[in-house]
Design a protein around this motif. Structure first.
Motif, short mmCIF file in Angstrom:
data_model
loop_
_atom_site.label_atom_id
_atom_site.label_comp_id
_atom_site.label_asym_id
_atom_site.label_seq_id
_atom_site.Cartn_x
_atom_site.Cartn_y
_atom_site.Cartn_z
N LEU A 28 13.21 65.24 57.28
CA LEU A 28 13.89 63.95 57.49
C LEU A 28 12.99 62.79 57.08
O LEU A 28 13.40 61.63 57.15
CB LEU A 28 14.32 63.78 58.95
CG LEU A 28 15.67 64.36 59.38
CD1 LEU A 28 15.98 63.94 60.82
CD2 LEU A 28 16.81 63.91 58.47
N PHE A 29 11.75 63.09 56.67
CA PHE A 29 10.85 62.00 56.28
C PHE A 29 11.41 61.31 55.03
O PHE A 29 11.89 61.97 54.10
CB PHE A 29 9.43 62.53 55.98
CG PHE A 29 8.63 62.90 57.21
CD1 PHE A 29 9.22 63.01 58.47
CD2 PHE A 29 7.25 63.14 57.11
CE1 PHE A 29 8.47 63.36 59.60
CE2 PHE A 29 6.50 63.49 58.23
CZ PHE A 29 7.10 63.60 59.48
N ALA A 30 11.31 59.99 55.02
CA ALA A 30 11.86 59.22 53.91
C ALA A 30 10.78 58.79 52.92
O ALA A 30 11.06 58.05 51.98
CB ALA A 30 12.60 58.00 54.46
N ILE A 49 0.92 61.98 62.27
CA ILE A 49 2.00 62.87 62.71
C ILE A 49 1.84 63.13 64.21
O ILE A 49 0.72 63.38 64.68
CB ILE A 49 1.97 64.19 61.92
CG1 ILE A 49 2.37 63.92 60.46
CG2 ILE A 49 2.90 65.24 62.52
CD1 ILE A 49 2.22 65.09 59.51
N HIS A 50 2.92 62.99 64.94
CA HIS A 50 2.93 63.39 66.36
C HIS A 50 4.03 64.42 66.54
O HIS A 50 4.87 64.62 65.65
CB HIS A 50 3.22 62.18 67.27
CG HIS A 50 2.04 61.29 67.48
ND1 HIS A 50 1.05 61.57 68.39
CD2 HIS A 50 1.70 60.11 66.92
CE1 HIS A 50 0.15 60.60 68.37
NE2 HIS A 50 0.51 59.69 67.47
N VAL A 110 7.31 64.04 64.25
CA VAL A 110 7.57 62.67 63.80
C VAL A 110 6.41 62.14 62.98
O VAL A 110 5.27 62.55 63.19
CB VAL A 110 7.86 61.73 65.00
CG1 VAL A 110 9.07 62.22 65.80
CG2 VAL A 110 6.67 61.62 65.95
N GLY A 111 6.70 61.28 62.00
CA GLY A 111 5.65 60.76 61.12
C GLY A 111 5.67 59.25 61.07
O GLY A 111 6.68 58.61 61.40
N ALA A 117 8.71 56.01 57.75
CA ALA A 117 8.52 57.45 57.55
C ALA A 117 9.68 58.27 58.11
O ALA A 117 10.13 59.22 57.49
CB ALA A 117 7.20 57.90 58.18
N LEU A 118 10.14 57.89 59.30
CA LEU A 118 11.22 58.65 59.92
C LEU A 118 12.31 57.70 60.43
O LEU A 118 12.44 57.47 61.63
CB LEU A 118 10.66 59.51 61.07
CG LEU A 118 11.66 60.41 61.79
CD1 LEU A 118 12.25 61.47 60.88
CD2 LEU A 118 11.01 61.07 63.01
N PRO A 119 13.10 57.15 59.51
CA PRO A 119 14.18 56.28 59.97
C PRO A 119 15.32 57.14 60.53
O PRO A 119 15.63 58.19 59.96
CB PRO A 119 14.63 55.56 58.69
CG PRO A 119 13.99 56.27 57.55
CD PRO A 119 13.04 57.31 58.05
#
Ligand code: DLL
Length: 440
Positions: free
Chosen positions: A81-83, A92-93, A105-106, A296-298
């Motif tokens: 899902l990273f844009a 990154i978590h 998540v990024g 990064a992760l919208p």
């Protein structure tokens, strides 16, 4: 009066509502375009829903967009899902949750910057300023609590003490010797710090600690009182989730009357969890967020599973950022015991109202051989009560049982346990032990 309200970003936190809405609308159009162009999974999802980026002209059109759920994150695990390409991801978590895989998540550089900004607002709203010593007892690591609070405090220019969670005696010693003025940790760990401090003979009222920022798990108004009287400091609620950014999504100001949402970055909606329809203004429902600035992760209309309501009335502090009521439970925390819906927070409310008990409890759910579900409420009683006669303990346990029954319409068994016997947590407390094998 508003000029004296401590805050970090006066321009954005006090923005005129119509201006804020215009900003949200612009940003929403951008983010829809971004995910459509950069994330194949979202392009497909939007195509399936029959929505093109140009159909979205502002926040009034948001309900045309499909929801994103935890299931979407699972399907795209870990990075799909990273844009942005990995070259632009600087952090990154991940959060582990109770079932299944990690949620990953990024963050880009700008996302980390946004995060520091929203956490600076959070800490400044409770009066944190340069010169403060911020003891940060949220866990550092994949969990977003530690680094989230850390960057926010640094952004303000305060001095961060990155203690992370655990080693409670050392936490108390640092609180005392360094003179920490601000504490960040989960509310359950705040109580543990208070309890251990008391055992060590620390007089919190003589310490310079002024305010604590507590979140990452549900807690109640009564628990706030317990913490405030134990630590002699203001206890403020802070809310967030990894998927949206981490801590910093919502924060209380010193009015202590609900959490302001950083809605210039995270657009909130409240929906009926069953139908998916938006509920009327101020009604309870499931909280949904669209990230308006994340790179990064919208995420579009992410279903948090957290239950709350938006408070439409303005806040005494003068901020225009709308507030939400504290989160008392999650749609997936709900236990169904013999057909009765039970949220652990409802039981917590009952227990907190009973003076002889302490805030330490565990709910153990089991299925009897005949298929009946049983719930046992294990609760620690105070030292004084524990030394009382057996008969008084029995009366107390019957009283708890009947109060729970009259509140929830559910008969449970109650086990009073010795003070300090239930497991203490340095992060999120584990309140429910579900021994039923319900499958996945
Ligand atoms: O718990 C982020 C955080 C860290 C928030 C530190 C506040 C302080 P996750 O591990 O992804 O992120 O868990 C998010 O925790 O959906 C809620 O169910 C719950 N939660 C977080 N804050 C609160 C709160 C962090 N103040 C999930 N009240 C969320 C109630 C909360 N529940």
């Amino acid at each position: 009066m508003h000029e004296s309200t401590p805050c970090w970003n006066r321009e954005l936190e006090f923005m005129a509502p119509d201006q804020l809405r215009a900003l949200q609308s612009d940003r929403l159009c951008e983010v829809v375009k971004l995910v459509y162009e950069k994330v194949p999974y979202y392009r497909q999802k939007l195509d399936d829903a029959g929505v093109k980026p140009q159909d979205i002209k502002g926040v009034d059109d948001i309900t045309r967009l499909p929801f994103t759920t935890k299931e979407d994150l699972r399907k795209t695990y870990p990075f799909d899902l990273f844009a942005v390409p990995m070259e632009q991801v600087v952090r990154i978590h991940a959060s582990s949750g109770t079932t299944g895989k990690f949620t990953v998540v990024g963050y880009t550089d700008r996302d980390v910057d946004t995060w520091a900004e929203v956490m600076a607002r959070t800490l400044a709203a409770g009066g944190t300023h340069r010169g403060d010593l911020v003891q940060n007892s949220y866990g550092y690591g994949l969990f977003t609590g530690g680094l989230g609070a850390h960057y926010g405090a640094e952004r303000i220019g305060a001095s961060v003490i990155p203690t992370s969670g655990g080693q409670t005696k050392r936490q108390v010693q640092i609180l005392q010797d360094f003179g920490s003025t601000v504490l960040c940790c989960t509310p359950s760990y705040a109580l543990v710090i208070g309890e251990v401090g008391e055992e060590l003979g620390v007089s919190f009222k003589d310490l310079p600690l002024r305010v604590g920022f507590f979140g990452a798990e549900p807690w109640s108004a009564t628990m706030r009182q317990e913490i405030e009287s134990s630590l002699h400091a203001h206890a403020l609620d802070i809310y967030g989730l990894s998927e949206i950014i981490g801590p910093g999504v919502g924060f209380e100001c010193l009015e202590k009357a609900g959490l302001h949402i950083n809605e210039d970055h995270f657009y909130p909606e409240v929906i009926d969890p069953v139908t998916g329809e938006t509920v009327a203004d101020g009604e309870m429902g499931e909280l949904v967020f669209t990230t308006l600035t994340k790179e990064a992760l919208p995420l579009l209309r992410y279903r948090t599973r957290d239950i709350t309501r938006v408070i439409p009335e303005p806040c005494g502090c003068g901020r225009t950022l709308r507030r939400m009521r504290r989160v008392t439970g999650r749609t997936d925390d709900m236990l169904i015991i013999r057909g009765v819906n039970v949220f652990p927070s409802q039981i917590e409310e009952v227990l907190m109202g009973i003076e002889e008990t302490t805030p330490n409890y565990v709910l153990v759910v089991d299925r009897k051989p005949r298929g009946m579900d049983e719930m046992e409420v294990q609760v620690e009683v105070s030292e004084k009560t524990f030394s009382d006669e057996m008969s008084r303990l029995e009366t107390l346990s019957e009283r708890i049982q009947s109060e729970i029954e009259s509140t929830l319409g559910l008969r449970v068994s109650v086990r009073l346990v010795e003070p300090k016997t239930l497991e203490r947590s340095m992060g999120k407390a584990r309140r429910v032990i579900d021994r039923r094998d319900l499958g996945e």
